[in-house]
Design a protein around this motif. Structure first.
Motif, PDB file in Angstrom:
ATOM      1  N   ASP A  13      -5.752   3.052   0.566  1.00 27.23           N
ATOM      2  CA  ASP A  13      -6.443   2.050   1.355  1.00 27.23           C
ATOM      3  C   ASP A  13      -5.588   0.786   1.451  1.00 27.23           C
ATOM      4  O   ASP A  13      -5.342   0.117   0.452  1.00 27.23           O
ATOM      5  CB  ASP A  13      -7.782   1.730   0.707  1.00 27.23           C
ATOM      6  CG  ASP A  13      -8.834   1.364   1.710  1.00 27.23           C
ATOM      7  OD1 ASP A  13      -8.582   1.535   2.913  1.00 27.23           O
ATOM      8  OD2 ASP A  13      -9.904   0.906   1.288  1.00 27.23           O
ATOM      9  N   PRO A  15      -5.049  -2.783   3.955  1.00 28.57           N
ATOM     10  CA  PRO A  15      -5.676  -3.541   5.050  1.00 28.57           C
ATOM     11  C   PRO A  15      -4.793  -3.752   6.281  1.00 28.57           C
ATOM     12  O   PRO A  15      -5.263  -4.240   7.289  1.00 28.57           O
ATOM     13  CB  PRO A  15      -6.009  -4.888   4.387  1.00 28.57           C
ATOM     14  CG  PRO A  15      -5.058  -5.005   3.264  1.00 28.57           C
ATOM     15  CD  PRO A  15      -4.779  -3.605   2.791  1.00 28.57           C
ATOM     16  N   ILE A  16      -3.539  -3.370   6.210  1.00 23.85           N
ATOM     17  CA  ILE A  16      -2.626  -3.544   7.338  1.00 23.85           C
ATOM     18  C   ILE A  16      -2.709  -2.299   8.218  1.00 23.85           C
ATOM     19  O   ILE A  16      -2.385  -1.203   7.776  1.00 23.85           O
ATOM     20  CB  ILE A  16      -1.185  -3.775   6.851  1.00 23.85           C
ATOM     21  CG1 ILE A  16      -1.147  -4.991   5.928  1.00 23.85           C
ATOM     22  CG2 ILE A  16      -0.238  -3.962   8.026  1.00 23.85           C
ATOM     23  CD1 ILE A  16       0.174  -5.187   5.220  1.00 23.85           C
ATOM     24  N   TYR A  17      -3.135  -2.459   9.475  1.00 26.45           N
ATOM     25  CA  TYR A  17      -3.419  -1.299  10.329  1.00 26.45           C
ATOM     26  C   TYR A  17      -2.173  -0.550  10.789  1.00 26.45           C
ATOM     27  O   TYR A  17      -2.243   0.623  11.127  1.00 26.45           O
ATOM     28  CB  TYR A  17      -4.240  -1.717  11.554  1.00 26.45           C
ATOM     29  CG  TYR A  17      -3.474  -2.527  12.569  1.00 26.45           C
ATOM     30  CD1 TYR A  17      -2.829  -1.906  13.627  1.00 26.45           C
ATOM     31  CD2 TYR A  17      -3.386  -3.913  12.471  1.00 26.45           C
ATOM     32  CE1 TYR A  17      -2.115  -2.646  14.554  1.00 26.45           C
ATOM     33  CE2 TYR A  17      -2.673  -4.653  13.385  1.00 26.45           C
ATOM     34  CZ  TYR A  17      -2.048  -4.018  14.432  1.00 26.45           C
ATOM     35  OH  TYR A  17      -1.340  -4.752  15.340  1.00 26.45           O
ATOM     36  N   TYR A  18      -1.004  -1.184  10.821  1.00 30.55           N
ATOM     37  CA  TYR A  18       0.202  -0.516  11.305  1.00 30.55           C
ATOM     38  C   TYR A  18       1.018   0.115  10.186  1.00 30.55           C
ATOM     39  O   TYR A  18       2.095   0.654  10.417  1.00 30.55           O
ATOM     40  CB  TYR A  18       1.070  -1.488  12.108  1.00 30.55           C
ATOM     41  CG  TYR A  18       1.502  -2.726  11.354  1.00 30.55           C
ATOM     42  CD1 TYR A  18       2.633  -2.712  10.552  1.00 30.55           C
ATOM     43  CD2 TYR A  18       0.778  -3.912  11.434  1.00 30.55           C
ATOM     44  CE1 TYR A  18       3.030  -3.833   9.854  1.00 30.55           C
ATOM     45  CE2 TYR A  18       1.160  -5.039  10.741  1.00 30.55           C
ATOM     46  CZ  TYR A  18       2.288  -4.991   9.946  1.00 30.55           C
ATOM     47  OH  TYR A  18       2.674  -6.099   9.250  1.00 30.55           O
ATOM     48  N   LEU A  20       0.753   2.866   7.030  1.00 29.50           N
ATOM     49  CA  LEU A  20      -0.026   3.935   6.402  1.00 29.50           C
ATOM     50  C   LEU A  20       0.674   4.359   5.112  1.00 29.50           C
ATOM     51  O   LEU A  20       1.855   4.712   5.133  1.00 29.50           O
ATOM     52  CB  LEU A  20      -0.130   5.135   7.343  1.00 29.50           C
ATOM     53  CG  LEU A  20      -0.616   4.840   8.761  1.00 29.50           C
ATOM     54  CD1 LEU A  20      -0.456   6.073   9.639  1.00 29.50           C
ATOM     55  CD2 LEU A  20      -2.051   4.381   8.739  1.00 29.50           C
ATOM     56  N   GLU A  44       5.352   3.284   8.884  1.00 32.79           N
ATOM     57  CA  GLU A  44       5.118   1.971   9.476  1.00 32.79           C
ATOM     58  C   GLU A  44       5.494   2.025  10.945  1.00 32.79           C
ATOM     59  O   GLU A  44       6.586   2.471  11.293  1.00 32.79           O
ATOM     60  CB  GLU A  44       5.937   0.901   8.758  1.00 32.79           C
ATOM     61  CG  GLU A  44       5.651  -0.495   9.253  1.00 32.79           C
ATOM     62  CD  GLU A  44       6.325  -1.566   8.418  1.00 32.79           C
ATOM     63  OE1 GLU A  44       6.492  -2.672   8.942  1.00 32.79           O
ATOM     64  OE2 GLU A  44       6.675  -1.300   7.263  1.00 32.79           O
ATOM     65  N   ASP A  87      -6.949  10.741   7.517  1.00 30.94           N
ATOM     66  CA  ASP A  87      -7.239   9.375   7.962  1.00 30.94           C
ATOM     67  C   ASP A  87      -7.773   8.541   6.837  1.00 30.94           C
ATOM     68  O   ASP A  87      -8.349   8.890   5.925  1.00 30.94           O
ATOM     69  CB  ASP A  87      -8.247   9.383   9.117  1.00 30.94           C
ATOM     70  CG  ASP A  87      -7.603   9.924  10.389  1.00 30.94           C
ATOM     71  OD1 ASP A  87      -6.378   9.817  10.521  1.00 30.94           O
ATOM     72  OD2 ASP A  87      -8.345  10.441  11.228  1.00 30.94           O
TER      73      ASP A  87
END
Length: 87
Positions: A13, A15-18, A20, A44, A87
């Motif tokens: 988990d 918090p940065i969406y770009y 993984l 990234e 995901d």
């Protein structure tokens, strides 16, 4: 040397969406028998749309690291493109 599969992949988990972050087990055939190696990897997405994949091994591997990492990055990129990463 051949990457057979990736198993037990878990997305961390972040918090940065770009960016993984994942952890998992890579099944790699180095000589004759497949072996399991724990790995951490990240994907990234750059502002230009390019993917940067970084792989680090948590277990010792007795094989030249560069070709193994290159093959693993290709395998991970294919999994990401096909949508088979969790995901």
């Amino acid at each position: 040397m051949k990457v057979i599969s990736m198993k037990d992949i878990v997305r961390k988990d972040v918090p940065i969406y770009y960016r993984l972050l994942y952890t998992g087990v890579a099944v790699i055939e180095l000589t004759k028998d497949p072996e399991d190696f724990r790995v951490d990897f990240s994907i990234e997405i750059k502002p230009t749309g390019q993917k940067e994949i970084v792989v680090s091994f948590l277990d010792d591997i007795h094989y030249p690291l560069l070709p193994v990492i290159k093959e693993l990055k290709t395998y991970i990129d294919t999994m990401h493109t096909n949508g088979t990463l969790p995901d």
